[in-house]
Design an enzyme around this catalytic site. Structure first.
Site, PDB file in Angstrom:
ATOM      1  N   ARG A 175       0.798  -1.069   0.197  1.00 48.02           N
ATOM      2  CA  ARG A 175       0.077   0.222  -0.135  1.00 48.02           C
ATOM      3  C   ARG A 175       1.097   1.490  -0.127  1.00 48.02           C
ATOM      4  O   ARG A 175       0.564   2.769  -0.166  1.00 48.02           O
ATOM      5  CB  ARG A 175      -1.139   0.066   1.092  1.00 48.02           C
ATOM      6  CG  ARG A 175      -1.940  -1.528   1.434  1.00 48.02           C
ATOM      7  CD  ARG A 175      -2.218  -1.465   2.494  1.00 48.02           C
ATOM      8  NE  ARG A 175      -3.712  -0.239   2.859  1.00 48.02           N
ATOM      9  CZ  ARG A 175      -3.390   0.952   3.480  1.00 48.02           C
ATOM     10  NH1 ARG A 175      -2.742   1.384   4.336  1.00 48.02           N
ATOM     11  NH2 ARG A 175      -4.158   2.276   3.562  1.00 48.02           N
ATOM     12  N   ARG A 179       8.642   7.029  -4.586  1.00 49.56           N
ATOM     13  CA  ARG A 179       8.975   7.294  -5.566  1.00 49.56           C
ATOM     14  C   ARG A 179      10.290   7.944  -6.116  1.00 49.56           C
ATOM     15  O   ARG A 179      11.373   8.183  -5.147  1.00 49.56           O
ATOM     16  CB  ARG A 179       8.441   8.432  -5.833  1.00 49.56           C
ATOM     17  CG  ARG A 179       6.686   8.182  -5.037  1.00 49.56           C
ATOM     18  CD  ARG A 179       5.364   9.294  -5.476  1.00 49.56           C
ATOM     19  NE  ARG A 179       4.476   9.172  -5.446  1.00 49.56           N
ATOM     20  CZ  ARG A 179       3.696   9.375  -4.011  1.00 49.56           C
ATOM     21  NH1 ARG A 179       3.939  10.590  -3.185  1.00 49.56           N
ATOM     22  NH2 ARG A 179       2.719   9.097  -3.965  1.00 49.56           N
ATOM     23  N   ARG A 251      -5.658  -4.618  16.430  1.00 51.28           N
ATOM     24  CA  ARG A 251      -4.780  -4.227  17.290  1.00 51.28           C
ATOM     25  C   ARG A 251      -5.715  -3.106  17.450  1.00 51.28           C
ATOM     26  O   ARG A 251      -6.805  -2.299  16.894  1.00 51.28           O
ATOM     27  CB  ARG A 251      -4.332  -3.088  16.452  1.00 51.28           C
ATOM     28  CG  ARG A 251      -2.509  -4.809  15.763  1.00 51.28           C
ATOM     29  CD  ARG A 251      -2.151  -5.297  17.404  1.00 51.28           C
ATOM     30  NE  ARG A 251      -0.914  -3.879  17.617  1.00 51.28           N
ATOM     31  CZ  ARG A 251      -0.488  -4.081  18.958  1.00 51.28           C
ATOM     32  NH1 ARG A 251      -0.675  -5.223  19.734  1.00 51.28           N
ATOM     33  NH2 ARG A 251       0.434  -3.811  19.086  1.00 51.28           N
ATOM     34  N   ARG A 281       3.392   7.835  15.863  1.00 49.28           N
ATOM     35  CA  ARG A 281       3.309   9.484  15.644  1.00 49.28           C
ATOM     36  C   ARG A 281       2.532   9.962  15.966  1.00 49.28           C
ATOM     37  O   ARG A 281       2.340   9.744  17.669  1.00 49.28           O
ATOM     38  CB  ARG A 281       2.448   9.128  13.919  1.00 49.28           C
ATOM     39  CG  ARG A 281       0.908   8.550  14.177  1.00 49.28           C
ATOM     40  CD  ARG A 281       0.426   8.570  13.164  1.00 49.28           C
ATOM     41  NE  ARG A 281      -0.710   8.209  13.074  1.00 49.28           N
ATOM     42  CZ  ARG A 281      -1.906   8.112  12.105  1.00 49.28           C
ATOM     43  NH1 ARG A 281      -1.418   8.619  10.477  1.00 49.28           N
ATOM     44  NH2 ARG A 281      -3.450   7.921  11.931  1.00 49.28           N
ATOM     45  N   GLU A 302       0.436   8.835  20.160  1.00 53.39           N
ATOM     46  CA  GLU A 302      -0.294   7.489  19.105  1.00 53.39           C
ATOM     47  C   GLU A 302       0.370   6.343  19.355  1.00 53.39           C
ATOM     48  O   GLU A 302       1.595   6.059  18.990  1.00 53.39           O
ATOM     49  CB  GLU A 302      -0.465   7.595  17.719  1.00 53.39           C
ATOM     50  CG  GLU A 302      -1.630   7.267  17.286  1.00 53.39           C
ATOM     51  CD  GLU A 302      -2.064   6.663  15.862  1.00 53.39           C
ATOM     52  OE1 GLU A 302      -2.170   6.458  14.800  1.00 53.39           O
ATOM     53  OE2 GLU A 302      -2.406   7.919  15.406  1.00 53.39           O
ATOM     54  N   TYR A 350      -8.955  -4.297   6.289  1.00 50.45           N
ATOM     55  CA  TYR A 350      -8.565  -3.207   7.141  1.00 50.45           C
ATOM     56  C   TYR A 350      -9.277  -2.586   5.222  1.00 50.45           C
ATOM     57  O   TYR A 350      -9.128  -2.970   4.257  1.00 50.45           O
ATOM     58  CB  TYR A 350      -7.615  -2.726   6.658  1.00 50.45           C
ATOM     59  CG  TYR A 350      -6.480  -1.583   6.863  1.00 50.45           C
ATOM     60  CD1 TYR A 350      -7.287  -0.867   7.843  1.00 50.45           C
ATOM     61  CD2 TYR A 350      -6.397  -1.128   5.812  1.00 50.45           C
ATOM     62  CE1 TYR A 350      -6.592   0.345   8.039  1.00 50.45           C
ATOM     63  CE2 TYR A 350      -5.714   0.289   5.400  1.00 50.45           C
ATOM     64  CZ  TYR A 350      -6.272   1.137   6.956  1.00 50.45           C
ATOM     65  OH  TYR A 350      -5.671   2.119   7.027  1.00 50.45           O
ATOM     66  N   ASP A 352      -9.685   1.463   3.841  1.00 47.37           N
ATOM     67  CA  ASP A 352      -9.607   3.169   3.582  1.00 47.37           C
ATOM     68  C   ASP A 352     -11.030   3.452   3.544  1.00 47.37           C
ATOM     69  O   ASP A 352     -12.130   2.782   3.306  1.00 47.37           O
ATOM     70  CB  ASP A 352      -8.563   3.778   2.485  1.00 47.37           C
ATOM     71  CG  ASP A 352      -7.651   3.105   2.553  1.00 47.37           C
ATOM     72  OD1 ASP A 352      -7.407   4.015   3.967  1.00 47.37           O
ATOM     73  OD2 ASP A 352      -6.804   2.950   1.912  1.00 47.37           O
TER      74      ASP A 352
END
Length: 373
Positions: A175, A179, A251, A281, A302, A350, A352
Site C-alpha cells: 500500500r 517514488r 490492534r 506518530r 499515538e 482493513y 480506507d
C-alpha cells in the site's frame, strides 16, 4: 422491491450511513442502533471548545480516492476542501519525507541522484533472490533493500503490530509507494480532501431523512435480528456470534493528548520510526484544516497495542500463516439468512474510507437486486 421493509442496522459509521440513505430514499424504514454517543464511528470529528481546532477524535482520517462515484457521493453531503497529506518521519536523529521519494533517498544516503540513478541504486540495494515476496519483510527487502527497510519500516511496524514483520503479509507494505521524483504527496489518488465541517456533520446529513431513526447509546443484539425484515451488521463479526469460535485479533490505539501554543511540530503527521520511541506518530490536528487559523494547537501521541475486550478495535490482524478462526466465522456468516455483514469490523478487512463506501454501495445494490429478483 416495491414493498416497504423495516431494516435494522448495527452501527452508525460510514458503511451503515451510506446503506441507510440508499434504502431510505427507496421508501424503506431504517432503525440504526449505535453504541456510542455520536455517529460517524472512528471518523468522528468534533470542534475543541478551548482551541477551536477540529479534532479527529479517534485519530486522523484523510479522504482520498480514484472512485468518482464515491467522491461525488461524499460531496453531496459536505464541501471537501483541498488537502494534501505530506507526512514526515523522524529516524536516526533526522527528519525525512514520506513516502520514500527522491529527496528521502538522496538525504538518507548523502547523494544527489537523478531519478534514473536513484532507481538503479535502489535496485542494487534490493535482495533480488526474493522472487515472490510473501511477507512484509520480504516485500521490503526485495524492493528497497535492508538499509531503508530497517530505518523506515521495521521499527514502526514492530510498534504498530507487535508482530515480527516476517509474519505479516506483503500486502501491508504494497500500500506504500516508493517514488523516484520529489513528489511527497502521500497518496496518488485523483481526489483528495478534507470535509469543511468535519466527518460527523457529513454523516449526520446522510442520516437526515424522515425514514431513518438513529438510537445513540443503544446496541442492536443478535437476538433482535428477528424484529427486522433484514439487518446490516457493521459491528465485529465475532461479536455477532458471541465469540463462540474465539476472539478475532485486533490492534487498538491509545491517544495521549496534549496542547500547545502556535505551531507545535510544523506538520500534520510526524512518524517516529525508531523502535526505542514508544509511540508510532504525533498528529497535530489544526494542520488537517489548513484553511482555518487557530492560536492554540491540539496534538495526539499515538500508541498501538493489542485490543482487549473493552477496547475499540481498529486494525484486524492478518498473518502470513493464514487464519482458521476467521475462516470459521466467514463460513457461519455465509450461511446467515437475513443479515449482511459490512464495514471493516463486519468483514474483518482493513479498508480506507473510500473503499468502505464503495463496499457499502455494492452491498446495498446487491441486496436491492436480490430482493427485486
Amino acid at each position: 422491491m416495491s414493498e416497504s421493509m423495516h431494516i435494522g442496522m448495527a452501527g452508525a459509521g460510514l458503511s451503515c450511513a451510506v446503506i441507510a440513505r440508499e434504502l431510505a430514499e427507496r421508501g424503506h424504514r431504517i432503525t440504526i442502533h449505535e453504541t456510542r454517543p455520536h455517529v460517524a464511528g472512528n471518523c468522528h470529528t468534533e470542534r475543541d471548545a478551548g482551541s477551536g481546532v477540529m479534532v479527529h477524535v479517534y485519530g486522523p482520517h484523510i479522504f482520498h480516492t480514484d472512485d468518482e462515484e464515491v467522491w461525488t457521493l461524499v460531496n453531496r453531503y459536505m464541501d471537501f476542501k483541498p488537502y494534501v497529506n505530506r507526512v514526515k518521519a523522524t529516524a536516526r536523529g533526522q527528519v525525512f519525507s514520506l513516502p520514500i521519494n527522491l529527496h528521502t533517498i538522496n538525504q538518507f544516503f548523502g547523494k544527489t541522484f537523478s531519478p534514473s540513478e536513484a532507481r538503479a541504486f535502489i535496485e542494487s540495494q534490493a535482495d533480488t533472490t526474493i522472487t515472490d515476496p510473501q511477507s512484509f519483510e520480504e516485500q521490503a527487502l526485495r524492493f528497497i533493500g535492508r538499509e531503508l527497510y530497517e530505518a523506515f519500516f521495521k521499527g514502526y511496524t514492530l510498534k504498530q503490530w507487535e508482530v515480527d514483520p516476517k509474519r505479516l503479509p506483503a500486502s501491508i507494505l504494497k500500500r506504500l509507494p516508493v517514488r523516484f521524483n520529489y513528489n511527497d504527496n502521500y497518496f496518488a489518488h485523483r481526489f483528495q480532501g478534507m470535509p469543511a465541517e468535519g466527518y460527523t456533520v457529513m454523516v449526520q446529513r446522510m442520516l437526515d431523512h424522515p425514514n431513518i431513526i438513529v438510537h445513540l447509546g443503544s446496541a442492536l443484539r443478535p437476538a433482535d435480528v428477528g424484529q427486522y425484515d433484514h439487518v446490516f451488521w457493521s459491528g465485529p463479526l465475532d461479536a455477532f456470534y458471541g465469540h463462540a469460535e474465539g476472539r478475532l485479533p485486533y490492534r487498538t490505539l491509545d491517544f495521549e493528548r496534549f496542547e500547545g501554543e502556535g505551531d507545535v511540530q510544523g506538520c500534520a503527521v510526524m512518524n517516529y520510526n525508531d523502535v526505542e520511541v514508544p509511540y508510532t506518530r504525533i498528529t497535530e490536528h489544526k494542520h488537517f484544516a489548513p484553511w482555518e487559523e487557530h492560536a492554540r494547537s491540539v496534538c495526539y501521541r499515538e500508541f498501538s497495542r493489542r485490543c482487549g475486550e473493552n477496547d475499540i478495535p481498529y486494525y484486524p490482524v492478518h498473518l502470513t500463516e493464514g487464519d482458521q478462526l476467521l475462516q470459521a466465522y466467514q463460513a457461519r456468516a455465509a450461511r446467515e439468512q437475513g443479515v449482511t455483514f459490512v464495514g471493516r469490523l463486519g468483514t474483518y478487512r482493513y479498508m480506507d474510507m473510500d473503499v468502505t463506501i464503495r463496499a457499502a454501495l455494492d452491498a446495498v445494490r446487491a441486496f436491492i437486486n436480490a430482493r427485486t429478483a
